[in-house]
Design a protein around this motif. Structure first.
Motif, mmCIF file in Angstrom:
data_model
loop_
_atom_site.group_PDB
_atom_site.id
_atom_site.type_symbol
_atom_site.label_atom_id
_atom_site.label_comp_id
_atom_site.label_asym_id
_atom_site.label_seq_id
_atom_site.Cartn_x
_atom_site.Cartn_y
_atom_site.Cartn_z
ATOM 1 N N THR A 83 0.831 -1.208 0.000
ATOM 2 C CA THR A 83 0.000 0.000 0.000
ATOM 3 C C THR A 83 0.864 1.255 0.000
ATOM 4 O O THR A 83 0.570 2.229 -0.704
ATOM 5 N N ASN A 87 0.838 3.800 -3.389
ATOM 6 C CA ASN A 87 0.335 5.164 -3.194
ATOM 7 C C ASN A 87 1.436 6.186 -2.926
ATOM 8 O O ASN A 87 1.134 7.337 -2.614
ATOM 9 N N MET A 89 3.438 6.749 -0.431
ATOM 10 C CA MET A 89 3.077 7.392 0.825
ATOM 11 C C MET A 89 4.270 8.004 1.550
ATOM 12 O O MET A 89 5.337 7.398 1.628
ATOM 13 N N ASP A 93 1.400 10.290 5.588
ATOM 14 C CA ASP A 93 0.343 9.628 4.811
ATOM 15 C C ASP A 93 0.053 8.248 5.371
ATOM 16 O O ASP A 93 -1.116 7.835 5.470
ATOM 17 N N TRP A 97 -3.478 7.006 6.801
ATOM 18 C CA TRP A 97 -4.155 5.867 6.165
ATOM 19 C C TRP A 97 -4.534 4.809 7.196
ATOM 20 O O TRP A 97 -5.651 4.273 7.179
ATOM 21 N N GLN A 100 -7.564 5.810 9.217
ATOM 22 C CA GLN A 100 -8.839 5.707 8.505
ATOM 23 C C GLN A 100 -9.222 4.273 8.156
ATOM 24 O O GLN A 100 -10.382 3.987 7.879
#
Length: 348
Positions: A83, A87, A89, A93, A97, A100
Motif C-alpha cells: 500500500t 500510493n 506514501m 500519509d 491511512w 482511517q
C-alpha cells in the motif's frame, strides 16, 4: 547492455519503506548480521550503534510490543508495504491511512501475510476458520495464538500498531531521517547506474536469485535500497508482484565475493550443519519454495529462512522466480567449484 524497457523493474527510494525496515532491524538485528567472517567486513559499524541507541531509548515494554509486529517468525507489520508503494506514501500519509482503515481490514492484511501463500482465502473472519487456516501454516504455535489475540480485539491491535509506529518515528527515526534520506538517494543512483551498465545480472547476483528476469511481461518488481537491511535482502511477494529491500552494502559484498580461502572456509562452515545438508539433498531431487521446505523438515519459516539465507549467500543454493513464487535450487557448479578449490588448498 540488456534492454530494460520490457522489464517490469521499478527502482526507488522511500523513507517510509525505510521506517519499516528500521523497525524490522531493531527486532531482528542478530539474525540479519552475516555469520561468515568474509562478509562481516561489509557490515556497517554505525548500524550497530543505531540499534543499540534505539534499544536504550525505548522502554522494555515498547520493544516487546514492537516485536509483536516485526518478529522474524511473523513480521506482519511489514504487510502494509504494498500500500505504501502503490500510493507513494509519506510517513504522515501512512499514519493517516492507518487511522482511517477499518481495523478488520488491517487484521486481514496481517493474516494474509502470516499464512502460507498456497492456503486459500476464507469467506469471513471467525475464530474457528482463522484457527483452521493458521493450523495449516508452519508458524510456531505462539505466533498462531498471537493472530487469534489480534482478531479478538482488532481495534486495540490497530491502535497499538499505529502508536508504536509513531513512538518509534518521533523518538528514534526522526533524528536519522535527513541523513538516511541522503544515503538512500545516493544508493539509488548507484543502483540505477549498475543496472544501466550491467543489466539485471548484477542485481540478481546481489539478491542471490533470478527474481528479476532479463525480459518479461510478468508481475512488477519493486527494488528499494535500504540502509537498515545493510548486507541483507528482504523479499516480499504477493499477488501484485515482488518487493525487494536491498541492503545498500549487499551489492558491494556480493560483487567482491569471489572464491578465495576465506570463502571456502565460510562455505564449509555453512555445510557443517546437518539440516543444511538435508536441504541440499531435497533440492537435488526437485526445486522447492521456502514453505515446502519448512513443512518437509518440520521447521518454522524463520528457521528455514535462516538456513536458506546462509546457503544462498555463499552461492551453494540459488533462488529462481517462477510466476509469483521463489523456488530454491542447488547450484551444483558452485558446489563443485568450492570442492575443487578445497582440494587444491589441501593437496598443493
Amino acid at each position: 547492455m540488456n534492454n530494460l524497457a520490457s522489464i517490469p523493474l521499478n527502482t526507488s527510494s522511500s523513507i517510509t519503506v525505510e521506517l519499516l525496515a528500521a523497525m524490522f532491524r531493531l527486532t531482528n538485528h542478530d539474525q540479519l548480521v552475516p555469520q561468515q567472517p568474509s562478509m562481516q567486513l561489509h557490515q556497517d559499524n554505525q548500524l550497530n550503534q543505531y540499534v543499540q541507541e534505539a534499544r536504550l531509548k525505548l522502554s522494555k515494554d515498547t520493544l516487546e510490543q514492537i516485536q509483536l509486529f516485526f518478529h522474524h517468525d511473523n513480521s506482519c507489520g511489514i504487510s502494509v508495504l504494498p500500500t505504501i508503494i502503490q500510493n507513494d506514501m509519506s510517513i504522515e500519509d501512512l499514519f493517516h491511512w492507518i487511522e482511517q482503515l477499518p481495523s478488520n481490514e488491517l487484521f486481514l492484511q496481517f493474516l494474509n501475510y502470516s499464512i502460507d501463500p498456497e492456503i486459500s482465502t476464507i469467506p469471513e473472519l471467525t475464530t474457528s476458520n482463522i484457527l483452521e487456516r493458521l493450523e495449516q501454516t508452519s508458524l510456531p504455535e505462539k505466533e498462531r495464538w498471537k493472530m487469534l489475540y489480534f482478531h479478538a480485539d482488532t481495534e486495540r491491535m490497530k491502535s497499538k500498531y499505529l502508536e508504536l509506529l509513531r513512538v518509534f518515528y518521533e523518538n528514534i527515526f526522526k533524528l536519522w531521517e535527513e541523513e538516511l534520506t541522503a544515503r538512500l538517494e545516493q544508493s539509488l543512483l548507484q543502483l540505477n547506474q549498475l543496472i544501466q551498465e550491467n543489466g539485471v545480472k548484477q542485481l540478481n547476483k546481489a539478491l542471490r536469485t533470478d527474481i528479476v528476469p532479463v525480459s518479461t511481461n510478468d508481475l512488477p518488481i519493486h527494488v528499494f535500497p535500504s540502509y537498515f537491511m545493510n548486507t541483507a535482502a528482504f523479499i516480499y511477494d504477493n499477488e501484485d508482484g515482488f518487493i525487494c529491500l536491498l541492503g545498500i552494502n549487499r551489492l558491494d559484498m556480493i560483487s567482491k565475493h569471489d572464491i578465495n580461502h576465506q570463502q571456502i572456509s565460510d562455505s564449509l562452515k555453512v555445510l557443517s550443519d546437518e539440516k543444511r545438508i538435508h536441504i541440499i539433498q531435497l533440492l537435488n531431487r526437485a526445486p522447492r519454495y521456502g514453505h515446502e521446505l519448512a513443512k518437509e523438515l518440520n521447521l518454522t519459516n524463520s528457521t528455514i529462512s535462516h538456513h536458506l539465507n546462509a546457503l544462498t549467500t555463499t552461492g551453494i543454493v540459488k533462488a529462481i522466480r517462477q510466476e509469483n513464487k521463489v523456488y530454491y535450487h542447488t547450484d551444483k557448479e558452485r558446489i563443485a567449484e568450492v570442492l575443487q578449490h578445497l582440494t587444491q588448498m589441501l593437496t598443493e
